[in-house]
Scaffold this motif. Structure first.
Motif, short mmCIF file in Angstrom:
data_model
loop_
_atom_site.label_atom_id
_atom_site.label_comp_id
_atom_site.label_asym_id
_atom_site.label_seq_id
_atom_site.Cartn_x
_atom_site.Cartn_y
_atom_site.Cartn_z
N GLY A 1 0.79 -1.32 -0.01
CA GLY A 1 -0.10 0.00 0.04
C GLY A 1 0.78 1.33 -0.05
O GLY A 1 0.63 2.29 -0.81
N ASN A 2 1.83 1.28 0.96
CA ASN A 2 2.57 2.48 0.90
C ASN A 2 3.59 2.84 -0.16
O ASN A 2 4.07 3.70 -0.80
CB ASN A 2 3.28 2.55 2.31
CG ASN A 2 2.38 2.90 3.50
OD1 ASN A 2 1.74 4.08 3.64
ND2 ASN A 2 2.43 1.94 4.46
N THR A 3 4.20 1.54 -0.60
CA THR A 3 4.83 1.62 -2.01
C THR A 3 3.99 2.16 -3.03
O THR A 3 4.65 2.73 -3.84
CB THR A 3 5.44 0.51 -2.42
OG1 THR A 3 6.42 -0.37 -1.19
CG2 THR A 3 6.47 0.31 -3.58
N ALA A 4 2.83 1.65 -3.12
CA ALA A 4 1.89 2.11 -4.38
C ALA A 4 1.99 3.50 -4.29
O ALA A 4 1.87 4.43 -5.13
CB ALA A 4 0.45 1.55 -4.02
N ILE A 5 1.47 4.16 -3.07
CA ILE A 5 1.34 5.66 -2.75
C ILE A 5 2.70 6.33 -3.58
O ILE A 5 2.65 7.30 -4.06
CB ILE A 5 1.12 5.85 -1.61
CG1 ILE A 5 -0.26 5.70 -0.99
CG2 ILE A 5 1.05 7.51 -1.01
CD1 ILE A 5 -0.74 5.46 0.40
N ILE A 6 3.99 5.85 -2.94
CA ILE A 6 4.98 6.58 -3.50
C ILE A 6 5.15 6.73 -4.91
O ILE A 6 5.62 7.60 -5.59
CB ILE A 6 6.12 5.89 -2.83
CG1 ILE A 6 6.08 6.09 -1.17
CG2 ILE A 6 7.49 6.58 -3.04
CD1 ILE A 6 7.31 5.41 -0.62
N PRO B 1 1.99 19.60 -2.88
CA PRO B 1 2.34 19.75 -1.53
C PRO B 1 1.83 18.33 -0.86
O PRO B 1 2.59 17.47 -0.03
CB PRO B 1 2.25 20.88 -0.80
CG PRO B 1 2.15 21.70 -2.20
CD PRO B 1 1.71 20.90 -3.27
N MET B 2 0.71 18.12 -0.93
CA MET B 2 -0.31 17.34 -0.34
C MET B 2 0.30 15.99 -0.57
O MET B 2 0.61 14.85 0.56
CB MET B 2 -1.83 17.17 -0.46
CG MET B 2 -2.60 16.10 0.10
SD MET B 2 -4.30 16.37 -0.35
CE MET B 2 -4.92 14.87 0.24
N TYR B 3 0.51 15.41 -1.71
CA TYR B 3 0.98 14.17 -1.96
C TYR B 3 2.46 14.01 -1.67
O TYR B 3 3.14 12.79 -1.47
CB TYR B 3 0.72 13.99 -3.62
CG TYR B 3 -0.78 13.62 -3.82
CD1 TYR B 3 -1.53 12.66 -3.23
CD2 TYR B 3 -1.49 14.77 -4.21
CE1 TYR B 3 -2.79 12.66 -3.04
CE2 TYR B 3 -2.78 14.57 -4.56
CZ TYR B 3 -3.53 13.61 -3.88
OH TYR B 3 -4.98 13.46 -3.89
N PHE B 4 3.25 15.18 -1.69
CA PHE B 4 4.53 15.18 -1.58
C PHE B 4 4.81 14.74 0.11
O PHE B 4 5.55 13.87 0.24
CB PHE B 4 5.25 16.44 -1.68
CG PHE B 4 6.84 16.68 -1.07
CD1 PHE B 4 7.80 15.89 -1.81
CD2 PHE B 4 6.96 17.28 -0.07
CE1 PHE B 4 9.23 16.14 -1.29
CE2 PHE B 4 8.28 17.44 0.55
CZ PHE B 4 9.12 16.98 -0.02
N PHE B 5 4.07 15.42 0.89
CA PHE B 5 4.11 15.04 2.19
C PHE B 5 3.62 13.50 2.65
O PHE B 5 3.99 12.83 3.36
CB PHE B 5 3.39 15.79 3.23
CG PHE B 5 3.87 17.35 3.25
CD1 PHE B 5 5.01 17.69 3.61
CD2 PHE B 5 2.94 18.49 2.91
CE1 PHE B 5 5.72 18.89 3.61
CE2 PHE B 5 3.49 19.79 2.98
CZ PHE B 5 5.04 19.89 3.29
N LEU B 6 2.63 13.15 1.71
CA LEU B 6 2.09 12.00 1.86
C LEU B 6 2.95 10.86 1.46
O LEU B 6 3.22 9.63 2.13
CB LEU B 6 0.85 11.53 1.02
CG LEU B 6 -0.57 12.12 1.58
CD1 LEU B 6 -1.60 11.99 0.38
CD2 LEU B 6 -0.91 11.02 2.64
N SER B 7 3.96 11.13 0.40
CA SER B 7 4.84 10.07 0.21
C SER B 7 6.01 10.19 0.97
O SER B 7 6.34 8.79 1.45
CB SER B 7 5.53 10.76 -1.28
OG SER B 7 4.70 10.82 -2.34
N ASN B 8 6.28 10.98 1.70
CA ASN B 8 7.18 11.15 3.03
C ASN B 8 6.66 10.10 4.11
O ASN B 8 7.23 9.46 4.71
CB ASN B 8 7.47 12.53 3.33
CG ASN B 8 8.68 13.22 2.83
OD1 ASN B 8 9.69 13.02 3.02
ND2 ASN B 8 8.15 13.90 1.58
#
Length: 312
Positions: free
Chosen positions: A41-46, A58-65
């Motif tokens: 799940g987290n790899t898919a988001i990245i 910015p929202m998805y940049f922070f989500l990737s982090n």
């Protein structure tokens, strides 16, 4: 001093749930499943956040982090826990315990700051929409993310260095699921008042202060949302913000229980399940609650999968 050194050589007995063999077998399967799903799940988001230009915000940049922190955080705990649960010898080397202590403490602290940063991002997006791109610019995003990672590293170096210096007097039984500061403090045979005070101060800085900032941000967000006349507009904002708020409540609620209780309190099994929740369960809930509910992310994933299918 000899007895303390012998603990360093022998390591620790990581007891976990060994006193309940049936529960341990069930938990082994659940933890393994959750760990695999967490990685996927987290790899898919990245990946989708990096590959889809629409998600270069910015929202998805922070989500990737956040996803990166979650993968590393769970990986610092789950594999060792699974290995220990699957063998009769529950021994864990002293070096392995210390490494886990530093890594898990640093990543957990970084996640605390990242969640507060994400609340600020939502505040700027909802309350200052016309100035959002000016306020949350790429340089600020990079600075805030770097601050989250570095602050976790610094507090880990301070807290863990103070903890590993405590003499353990040969006591090797670690009645927990992984090496964690409050649990190791309990093993010390000297006065740990200073360590407990330091742990409390660090907990206030990394737990109470971020939660307070998040609540203030959401106070402004709620006021701004109530001014929106469109029902569709309100539901869209509430949909995004409620996901983040749910993650915040689950993560901070469990970790505050663990770190803001007295270090020598006797809530043995409660502490194990609470730690299990914020190290294994919450990192899996983040992609489900926060992003997989999001239409943009689901659309990006469909495009990515269909694109790969057609190209092959």
């Amino acid at each position: 001093m000899e007895e303390s050194n012998s603990s360093s050589e022998k390591g620790f007995l990581l007891l976990g749930f060994s006193d309940q063999p049936q529960l341990e077998r069930i938990l082994f399967v659940i933890i393994l499943l959750f760990y695999i799903l967490n990685l996927l799940g987290n790899t898919a988001i990245i990946l989708v956040s990096y590959l889809d230009p629409k998600l270069h915000t910015p929202m998805y940049f922070f989500l990737s982090n956040l996803s990166c922190v979650d993968i590393c955080f769970t990986t610092s705990v789950a594999p060792q826990l699974l290995v220990t649960m699957n063998k009769k010898d529950k021994n864990m080397s002293y070096g392995g315990c210390v490494a886990q202590l530093y890594v898990a403490t640093g990543l957990g602290s970084s996640e605390c700051i990242l969640l507060a940063v994400m609340a600020y991002d939502r505040y700027a997006a909802v309350c200052r929409p016309l100035h959002y791109t000016t306020i949350v610019h790429p340089q600020l995003c990079a600075s805030l993310a770097s601050t989250a990672w570095l602050s976790g590293l610094i507090t880990s170096l301070i807290q863990c260095s103070l903890t590993v210096q405590l003499p353990l007097c040969g006591h090797r039984k670690l009645d927990h699921i992984f090496c964690e500061v409050p649990v190791l403090i309990k093993l010390a045979c000297v006065d740990t008042t200073f360590n407990e005070v330091e742990l409390f101060v660090a907990s206030v800085i990394f737990l109470i202060v971020p939660v307070s900032l998040i609540l203030v941000s959401y106070g402004f967000i709620t006021r701004a949302v109530l001014r929106i006349k469109s029902t569709a507009g309100r539901s869209k904002v509430f949909g995004t913000c409620s996901s983040h708020l749910l993650v915040v409540i689950i993560f901070y609620g469990t970790i505050i229980f663990m770190y803001l209780q007295p270090a020598k309190s006797s809530s043995k099994n409660q502490g194990k399940f609470v730690s299990l929740f914020y190290t294994i369960v919450t990192p899996l809930l983040n992609p489900i609650i926060y992003t997989l509910r999001n239409k943009d992310v689901k659309g990006a994933m469909r495009t990515l999968v269909m694109g790969n299918a057609f190209s092959s």
